[in-house]
Design a protein around this motif. Structure first.
Motif, short mmCIF file in Angstrom:
data_model
loop_
_atom_site.label_atom_id
_atom_site.label_comp_id
_atom_site.label_asym_id
_atom_site.label_seq_id
_atom_site.Cartn_x
_atom_site.Cartn_y
_atom_site.Cartn_z
N UNK A 1 -22.06 -18.45 -14.15
CA UNK A 1 -20.99 -17.49 -14.37
C UNK A 1 -20.02 -17.53 -13.19
N UNK A 2 -18.75 -17.36 -13.50
CA UNK A 2 -17.71 -17.32 -12.47
C UNK A 2 -16.93 -16.01 -12.58
N UNK A 3 -16.74 -15.36 -11.46
CA UNK A 3 -15.86 -14.19 -11.39
C UNK A 3 -14.72 -14.48 -10.42
N UNK A 4 -13.50 -14.22 -10.87
CA UNK A 4 -12.36 -14.18 -9.96
C UNK A 4 -12.11 -12.71 -9.67
N UNK A 5 -12.25 -12.33 -8.41
CA UNK A 5 -12.24 -10.94 -7.99
C UNK A 5 -10.93 -10.66 -7.26
N UNK A 6 -10.27 -9.56 -7.66
CA UNK A 6 -8.95 -9.23 -7.14
C UNK A 6 -9.01 -7.92 -6.36
N UNK A 7 -8.83 -8.01 -5.04
CA UNK A 7 -8.79 -6.83 -4.20
C UNK A 7 -7.39 -6.25 -4.11
N UNK A 8 -7.30 -5.01 -3.61
CA UNK A 8 -6.01 -4.33 -3.52
C UNK A 8 -5.77 -3.68 -2.15
N UNK A 9 -6.61 -4.02 -1.14
CA UNK A 9 -6.42 -3.39 0.17
C UNK A 9 -6.72 -4.36 1.31
N UNK B 1 0.83 -1.20 0.00
CA UNK B 1 0.00 0.00 0.00
C UNK B 1 0.87 1.25 0.00
N UNK B 2 0.48 2.21 -0.84
CA UNK B 2 1.22 3.46 -0.93
C UNK B 2 0.29 4.66 -0.84
N UNK B 3 0.83 5.81 -1.17
CA UNK B 3 0.06 7.04 -1.12
C UNK B 3 -1.05 7.02 -2.17
N UNK B 4 -2.24 7.45 -1.77
CA UNK B 4 -3.37 7.49 -2.70
C UNK B 4 -3.08 8.45 -3.85
N UNK B 5 -3.43 8.01 -5.05
CA UNK B 5 -3.30 8.83 -6.25
C UNK B 5 -4.58 8.73 -7.05
N UNK B 6 -4.73 9.60 -8.02
CA UNK B 6 -5.89 9.54 -8.90
C UNK B 6 -5.88 8.18 -9.61
N UNK B 7 -6.98 7.45 -9.49
CA UNK B 7 -7.07 6.13 -10.10
C UNK B 7 -6.41 5.02 -9.30
#
Length: 439
Positions: A144-152, A33-39
């Motif tokens: 239907x199958x979704x593989x969901x990728x989180x980032x936090x 995790x780093x500093x928040x940026x646009x996007x």
């Protein structure tokens, strides 16, 4: 299912090298995790890991999307109702003392090393690759199958609420970010700060307390300078906060030294003696009148993870994981009754437990797959850990660690045996088939 399993096993053997090469591309991104940026609300590297993974998913022929810049998914099928696999691409900092490059994929004697190989890049990518194999084998899936990728996930799971603000949850699914067999219940978690006031004159004898202290692990090294010129250093052993018995907590080691330090005021010596007496090697709440236990989830676990000094206070942070049949209110009431006079108890993290029906047909389907592949008992269990199952409705935790494997994920030289990763790939591929093959 046996014929399907044989085809899957053959495909895994044929594609093993490609699987590892593709995984390496994700492992090489230092997605702390780093500093928040646009996007990139959680920093540019978690975002880059997400883009890298979705680029691979697109090359496999899956529909991909990034939701609110926080979560991405790869989808196979067009039905709005879906089976969801929810993992994460963010990782904890590498730390020091590695024998291998932390942000790479290294192999030695059949063991894979790298930050995230177990938690959670390796397992969640195995789910994506397993879906790829089912697609290439032309094995029909009705759902239907979704593989969901989180980032936090490692920093509080602020990503999934952003996903759920736009997308409906799965009808069922799992997160490959815990242990086997199927985990139907997760203990409640409450983190507290015990804020104890002292006079500035008394506290001036202590310098700041230096060391790597964070809520995810038992601190292993602390240093404090005393006004008399002495430096006190203690060395313990790092371990996850949900398995403190595997480590040696530097906080209580420091308290043991300071409670007998002649240069400190009696108020401080009394405080450090209380810390030592209440917490040293008392991982199950014995020193706090919190030795609670239930049949489903076992003993309460209590872990001090940070001690810091301000101008007027000492602040002790403690993580408590309590059995699924108890409530947070009872825990806090008992804490209030045991702390030193004038100490303020502040709740800084509160996560209610989960208790998914363990006789649910989908849970039993996962248990059947696990037993079929491993030959081990698949009776559903509970955990002390915290996974996405607390935030995403309708999912349970399922793998990747096998019984007896504990305390690996956040340490230096994070590893996963190659055979275990491939076994996970087989389990997850077969599980996707089992959950999605029939309406």
């Amino acid at each position: 299912m046996e014929t399907i399993r044989t085809r899957i096993k053959t495909a895994i053997q044929t594609n093993q090298q490609h699987f590892l090469e593709e995984l390496t591309k994700i492992m090489e991104v230092p997605s702390v995790k780093g500093q928040a940026e646009v996007g990139a609300p959680f920093g540019k590297e978690p975002r880059r890991a997400l883009e890298t993974t979705l680029a691979l998913a697109e090359s496999y022929g899956f529909q991909t999307e990034i939701v609110n810049d926080a979560v991405g998914f790869a989808q196979y099928g067009n039905d709005p109702e879906y089976i969801g696999i929810v993992g994460h691409l963010d990782v904890v900092p590498a730390g020091s003392g590695w024998d291998f490059p932390p942000f790479s994929l290294s192999e030695q004697d059949g063991r894979l090393f790298g930050r995230g190989i177990l938690d959670n890049k390796g397992p969640v990518f195995a789910c994506l690759y397993g879906l790829k194999l089912l697609k290439e084998l032309d094995i029909p899936l009705e759902k239907t199958v979704r593989v969901i990728f989180g980032t936090d996930e490692e920093s509080g799971s602020a990503d999934l609420p952003l996903y759920l603000a736009k997308e409906q949850p799965p009808i069922f699914g799992f997160t490959p970010d815990c242990k086997y067999p199927v985990v139907y219940g997760e203990r409640g978690i409450v983190n507290i700060e015990l804020i104890t006031p002292f006079s500035e004159a008394d506290l001036s004898a202590l310098g700041s307390i230096e060391g790597d202290q964070a809520k995810d692990h038992v601190p292993d090294e602390l240093i404090v300078d005393l006004k008399n010129g002495q430096q006190v250093e203690v060395i313990g052993k790092r371990a996850p906060t949900n398995a403190p018995e595997l480590g040696v907590n530097a906080i209580t080691l420091l308290a043991e030294k300071l409670m007998n330090e002649a240069s400190l005021a009696e108020s401080l010596k009394k405080y450090f003696k209380w810390v030592f007496d209440s917490l040293h090697e008392k991982h199950y709440g014995e020193g706090f009148n919190l030795a609670l236990v239930d049949e489903d989830s076992g003993k309460l676990i209590l872990t001090p993870y940070e001690l810091r000094k301000t101008d007027k206070e000492l602040v002790l942070s403690i993580a408590i994981r309590y059995p699924v049949t108890f409530q947070e209110e009872e825990i806090i009431e008992r804490v209030h009754a045991i702390v030193l006079a004038h100490t303020e108890v502040v709740i800084v993290r509160s996560m209610k437990g989960t208790n998914f029906p363990k006789d649910d047909p989908n849970v039993l389907a996962l248990a059947e797959v696990y037993e079929k592949v491993t030959g081990l008992d698949g009776t559903p269990v509970t955990t002390t850990g915290a996974t996405y199952a607390r935030t995403m409705p309708n999912i349970v935790a399922f793998g990747p660690s096998f019984p007896g494997q504990k305390g690996i994920a956040h340490n230096k030289n994070e590893y996963m045996d190659l055979n275990d990763l491939l076994l996970n790939l087989e389990i997850y591929t077969l599980a996707l088939y089992k959950l999605a093959a029939k309406k």
